[in-house]
Design a protein around this motif. Structure first.
Motif, short mmCIF file in Angstrom:
data_model
loop_
_atom_site.label_atom_id
_atom_site.label_comp_id
_atom_site.label_asym_id
_atom_site.label_seq_id
_atom_site.Cartn_x
_atom_site.Cartn_y
_atom_site.Cartn_z
N GLY A 126 0.81 -1.22 0.00
CA GLY A 126 0.00 0.00 0.00
C GLY A 126 0.83 1.26 0.00
N ALA A 127 2.04 1.19 0.58
CA ALA A 127 2.94 2.36 0.55
C ALA A 127 3.32 2.71 -0.88
N ARG A 128 3.45 1.70 -1.74
CA ARG A 128 3.74 1.98 -3.14
C ARG A 128 2.59 2.73 -3.80
N TRP A 129 1.38 2.35 -3.51
CA TRP A 129 0.23 3.08 -4.04
C TRP A 129 0.22 4.52 -3.52
N GLY A 130 0.49 4.69 -2.24
CA GLY A 130 0.52 6.03 -1.69
C GLY A 130 1.61 6.90 -2.27
N PHE A 131 2.70 6.27 -2.73
CA PHE A 131 3.77 7.04 -3.35
C PHE A 131 3.45 7.40 -4.80
N ALA A 132 2.66 6.58 -5.47
CA ALA A 132 2.40 6.79 -6.89
C ALA A 132 1.19 7.67 -7.16
N LEU A 133 0.27 7.78 -6.23
CA LEU A 133 -0.98 8.49 -6.51
C LEU A 133 -0.86 10.01 -6.48
N PRO A 134 -0.04 10.65 -5.63
CA PRO A 134 -0.01 12.12 -5.61
C PRO A 134 0.45 12.70 -6.94
N ALA A 135 -0.06 13.88 -7.27
CA ALA A 135 0.34 14.55 -8.52
C ALA A 135 1.81 14.95 -8.45
N GLY A 136 2.52 14.76 -9.55
CA GLY A 136 3.92 15.11 -9.62
C GLY A 136 4.85 14.08 -9.03
N SER A 137 4.35 12.90 -8.70
CA SER A 137 5.21 11.85 -8.14
C SER A 137 6.13 11.30 -9.22
N PRO A 138 7.41 10.98 -8.88
CA PRO A 138 8.31 10.38 -9.88
C PRO A 138 7.88 8.99 -10.31
N ALA A 139 6.97 8.39 -9.59
CA ALA A 139 6.43 7.09 -9.99
C ALA A 139 4.98 7.29 -10.41
N PRO A 141 1.14 6.72 -11.64
CA PRO A 141 0.21 5.62 -11.33
C PRO A 141 -0.12 4.80 -12.58
N ASP A 142 0.87 4.15 -13.14
CA ASP A 142 0.66 3.32 -14.32
C ASP A 142 0.46 1.86 -13.90
N TRP A 143 0.37 0.99 -14.90
CA TRP A 143 0.14 -0.42 -14.61
C TRP A 143 1.30 -1.02 -13.83
N LEU A 144 2.51 -0.63 -14.15
CA LEU A 144 3.67 -1.24 -13.53
C LEU A 144 3.75 -0.92 -12.04
N ASN A 145 3.67 0.37 -11.70
CA ASN A 145 3.82 0.77 -10.30
C ASN A 145 2.65 0.28 -9.44
N LEU A 146 1.44 0.37 -9.97
CA LEU A 146 0.30 -0.07 -9.19
C LEU A 146 0.26 -1.60 -9.06
N ALA A 147 0.72 -2.31 -10.09
CA ALA A 147 0.78 -3.77 -9.99
C ALA A 147 1.83 -4.20 -8.97
N HIS A 148 2.94 -3.45 -8.90
CA HIS A 148 3.95 -3.75 -7.89
C HIS A 148 3.41 -3.55 -6.48
N GLY A 149 2.47 -2.66 -6.31
CA GLY A 149 1.85 -2.47 -5.01
C GLY A 149 0.79 -3.50 -4.68
N THR A 150 0.33 -4.24 -5.69
CA THR A 150 -0.71 -5.24 -5.48
C THR A 150 -0.13 -6.62 -5.20
N VAL A 151 1.04 -6.92 -5.77
CA VAL A 151 1.65 -8.24 -5.60
C VAL A 151 1.91 -8.57 -4.13
N PRO A 152 2.48 -7.67 -3.31
CA PRO A 152 2.68 -8.03 -1.89
C PRO A 152 1.39 -8.40 -1.16
N ASP A 184 11.32 -1.57 -4.07
CA ASP A 184 11.59 -0.26 -3.48
C ASP A 184 13.02 0.21 -3.69
N LEU A 185 13.97 -0.71 -3.76
CA LEU A 185 15.38 -0.32 -3.87
C LEU A 185 15.84 -0.23 -5.32
N ALA A 186 15.50 -1.21 -6.12
CA ALA A 186 16.05 -1.29 -7.48
C ALA A 186 15.11 -0.69 -8.52
N LEU A 187 13.84 -1.02 -8.46
CA LEU A 187 12.91 -0.58 -9.50
C LEU A 187 12.40 0.83 -9.27
#
Length: 231
Positions: A126-139, A141-152, A184-187
């Protein structure tokens, strides 16, 4: 015709280059200023060479190096993040510590530890979702970032389904922690350095706590807290 004009312009430019540059000779009082020609100075009329501008190179992204770059930045971490992060390890560490002291493998305590680890795994997703949703985030909210937040969260759900086999459940949680840390570290290296260092330390300690519980299952007799209280 074009070649003739080009040769004439070149000859004129060469003649002008050989001409000495005029300088102003100081005059006496009452005299008009007189221009004098210096024999040592010449009029430089060559075309200026175009200097290549140094293109400012974009700063290269440094390689992932926890020991060199990120771990020293842990001192810059906010105090609430440090206290809450390390305080969250207490339920994980208390389970193998209790088993080592009593020399009994408590099945219900082990399941509680795995369930708590699964909830932490869902929190990191869920922290990945919270990082990707705000406007202007470097990540974005595309399929890749949101899917990475769903797998855990999916791995945490599968771990809770393995109630009858706590070894498989613990291994699923450990695998989910490793995948989330890799994300979180590499991708997504745009997290702050102190956060990456904190994530690495928390994941390492939490993994050792689950491994210690799995070792306790092979060393001590299995029992539940209810049966232990009756005895």
């Amino acid at each position: 015709m074009f070649n003739f004009l080009r040769r004439r312009c070149l000859q004129t430019a060469l003649q002008v280059t050989r001409l000495p540059a005029p300088i102003l000779r100081p005059c006496r009082q009452g005299e008009a200023p007189v221009w004098a020609v210096s024999q040592h100075q010449g009029l430089h009329s060559s075309l200026p060479r175009l200097k290549k501008r140094k293109v400012s190179e974009e700063p290269q992204q440094r390689e992932l190096d926890l020991l060199r770059y990120d771990l020293p930045a842990l001192r810059e971490a906010p105090r609430p993040a440090l206290y809450l992060g390390f305080g969250g390890l207490l339920p994980l560490l208390s389970a193998p510590l209790l088993m080592a002291v009593t020399q009994v493998y408590y099945v219900d305590v082990a399941f509680g530890q795995v369930a708590y680890g699964a909830s932490i795994l869902s929190f990191w997703g869920g922290a990945r979702w919270g990082f990707a949703l705000p406007a202007g985030s470097p990540a974005p909210p595309d399929w890749l970032n949101l899917a990475h937040g769903t797998v855990p969260a999916l791995l945490a759900w599968l771990a809770l389904l393995c109630r009858d086999s706590l070894t498989e459940a613990a291994l699923l949680v450990i695998m989910g922690w490793g995948i989330a840390l890799h994300y979180d570290l590499a991708l997504l290296p745009t997290y702050p350095s102190w956060f990456k260092a904190l994530r690495a330390i928390l994941t390492l300690v939490a993994t050792f706590s689950l491994v210690a519980t799995l070792v306790s299952a092979n060393l001590y007799p299995a029992q539940t807290l209810v049966s232990a209280q009756k005895n």
